[in-house]
Enzyme design. Structure first.
Site, PDB file in Angstrom:
ATOM      1  N   HIS A   1      32.850  40.091  34.028  1.00 48.82           N
ATOM      2  CA  HIS A   1      33.970  40.731  33.330  1.00 48.82           C
ATOM      3  C   HIS A   1      33.732  42.223  33.107  1.00 48.82           C
ATOM      4  O   HIS A   1      34.681  42.978  32.865  1.00 48.82           O
ATOM      5  CB  HIS A   1      34.190  40.024  31.991  1.00 48.82           C
ATOM      6  CG  HIS A   1      35.573  40.167  31.434  1.00 48.82           C
ATOM      7  ND1 HIS A   1      36.478  41.091  31.915  1.00 48.82           N
ATOM      8  CD2 HIS A   1      36.209  39.505  30.427  1.00 48.82           C
ATOM      9  CE1 HIS A   1      37.608  40.987  31.229  1.00 48.82           C
ATOM     10  NE2 HIS A   1      37.473  40.045  30.335  1.00 48.82           N
TER      11      HIS A   1
ATOM     12  N   ASP B   1      49.482  34.627  47.859  1.00 51.23           N
ATOM     13  CA  ASP B   1      49.998  33.973  49.065  1.00 51.23           C
ATOM     14  C   ASP B   1      48.972  34.066  50.198  1.00 51.23           C
ATOM     15  O   ASP B   1      48.734  35.137  50.752  1.00 51.23           O
ATOM     16  CB  ASP B   1      51.316  34.631  49.481  1.00 51.23           C
ATOM     17  CG  ASP B   1      51.989  33.920  50.644  1.00 51.23           C
ATOM     18  OD1 ASP B   1      51.446  32.896  51.112  1.00 51.23           O
ATOM     19  OD2 ASP B   1      53.054  34.386  51.088  1.00 51.23           O
TER      20      ASP B   1
END
Length: 482
Positions: A180, A412
């Site tokens: 992170h 996608d």
């Protein structure tokens, strides 16, 4: 193999820096960012791992995108400091690759797998759905032993971007892992968008990447003094801080668990319409977003299940992105969020309708997202600490992070589908597998909206309250709100 070597070698032997490594200084970060972000995505198509890896390699050779292949190193030998650098190899090789990619070939169907089959899937789009995901998270995140904290990454020579692909006969699960300290969810979303652009052969759509050494908060400047920050006099310190910590320890005594909730589009639209109707009696042109309503509605459900003393203060923190303040031509991957604070008595939140809390959440965002407030917050944080705690000693803290701008639900990968794929190949399920560790406050993640405009959330709450929440959701499903 580097993953294996990391966990079998002497941990005190620090990895050597390559003689030609470029050193990129990361902005200082608060300790809460020293964990991993681990996200599992399910695709209902078989994906070609070679195409995915080749497009990743191509992306990580473009400009500052190369910095994502740098090795994390601690800048300060002081163990309490949170200062890290990236050491970027001059050339990525088999021994020092730009990323780590593990592939697991499984011959069966995805729904026959004991773990994959338990990832939440869309069910009835007209009902609020509730998923117990404890059994789905652990096996996914422990298949390979990656470093779990920033210091462990610094002790290794592993690239910070890691991927695990579980390939089934009729589907794929990809586990995304990164420290992170590098990025937030929106930054990672920008990385994924660039990756898919390369995968689709549209390299000209890959934006220029802002280097990690550039702090987005420093780019905003510090023209506004610290005293102008709205909450500058609400710092929790000294005895009050100790009282809060003791209370948090007590509230964690029963342990916490994660659940995923899918909320129908029509329910949120219906609730938002009612909220706006309520607010229109006192405001000329009220506005609240769907996410404002979603957070307000579910926070009240959580409070009803937790049953805290009504005199306590609810401190609801809502993460917001600061990239809207920066020049749009570059991709800013580094952590660029601030927290908007809503502080209200618990009793007041429960006594009033959803419109009350939704309006307060919106007011907090409008007030704290201004350039002046962000500048004042940054100046104030430099005076008192990178991420100071705001609130009261008896507060009920609830943190909310909205990942919807990361657009994970729109990732996608159709150009990597093994068989011809009609339409987009986007995740049918998203699961946060991150391990916070230690004592944590209540928190929720807005994962995003799916193709049916249903909202997905994942919440980390005390075990004892989930039964009450499930009963409330069952009650809601009995009401006709279409």
């Amino acid at each position: 193999m580097e993953v294996v070597r990391y966990f079998t070698r002497n941990q005190k032997q620090l990895p050597a820096t390559g003689p030609n490594d470029s050193i990129v200084q990361l902005p200082d970060i608060p300790p809460c960012y020293e964990c991993n972000v681990e996200v599992a995505l399910r695709f209902d198509s078989s994906l070609d791992s070679e195409k995915l890896q080749q497009s990743l390699k191509q992306l990580l050779e473009i400009g500052n995108w190369r910095q994502l292949g740098g090795r994390v190193r601690r800048r300060d030998t002081n163990p309490s400091a949170c200062n890290y650098d990236l050491h970027v190899p001059a050339e990525f090789t088999t021994e020092r690759p730009a990323f780590n990619y593990q592939i697991w070939e499984l011959s069966g169907a995805i729904d026959e797998h004991p773990t994959a089959s338990k990832m939440p899937r869309p069910t009835d789009p007209k009902k609020v759905s509730f998923y117990n995901v404890g059994d789905a998270r652990s096996p996914l995140r422990t298949r390979t032993r990656y470093p779990r904290k920033a210091q462990e990454w610094a002790d290794s020579d592993l690239p910070p971007l890691s991927f695990e692909q579980l390939s089934f006969r009729d589907g794929t699960i990809i586990l995304l892992v990164f420290p992170h300290i590098l990025m937030d969810a929106t930054g990672y979303g920008l990385f994924l968008k660039a990756w898919t652009s390369v995968l689709q052969g549209r390299i000209d759509h890959v934006p220029q990447c802002c280097g990690f050494s550039e702090s987005t908060t420093d780019m905003l400047g510090h023209k506004t003094p610290a005293g102008a920050f709205t909450w500058h006099n609400h710092l929790l310190k000294g005895l009050d801080s100790l009282k809060f910590t003791a209370g948090l320890l007590w509230e964690n005594r029963w342990g916490k668990e994660d659940r995923v909730i899918r909320v129908p589009a029509k329910f949120i639209m219906h609730t938002r319409d009612k909220v706006l109707a309520d607010l229109s009696t006192s405001q000329p042109s009220p506005f609240v977003s769907q996410s404002d309503v979603l957070i307000a509605w579910f926070t009240r459900v959580v409070l009803a299940a937790l049953k805290p003393l009504q005199r306590r203060t609810l401190v609801l923190t809502n993460a917001f992105d600061t990239r809207h303040m920066l020049p749009p031509e570059r991709a800013y991957l580094q952590n660029s969020v601030c927290m908007a604070h809503t502080m209200l008595p618990v009793g007041e939140v429960l006594y009033n309708p959803v419109s009350f809390l939704a309006n307060e959440i919106r007011r907090s965002l409008v007030r704290e997202r201004t350039e002046e407030q962000i500048q004042a917050r940054c100046a104030w944080a430099k005076d008192v600490g990178i991420m100071p705690l705001l609130g009261t000693s008896d507060m009920l803290l609830c943190n909310v992070s909205n990942w919807s701008k990361g657009n994970l639900v729109d990732l996608d990968l159709c150009h990597a589908a093994v068989t011809e794929h009609r339409g987009p190949c986007v995740p049918s399920s998203i699961l946060n597998c991150s391990q916070m560790g230690g004592v944590t406050p209540n928190y929720g993640i807005i994962l995003g909206k799916d193709s049916q405009d249903c909202w997905w959330m994942q919440w980390h709450l005390p075990k004892f309250c989930w039964a009450g929440i499930e009963r409330e959701l069952d009650t809601i499903n009995q009401i006709r709100w279409e």
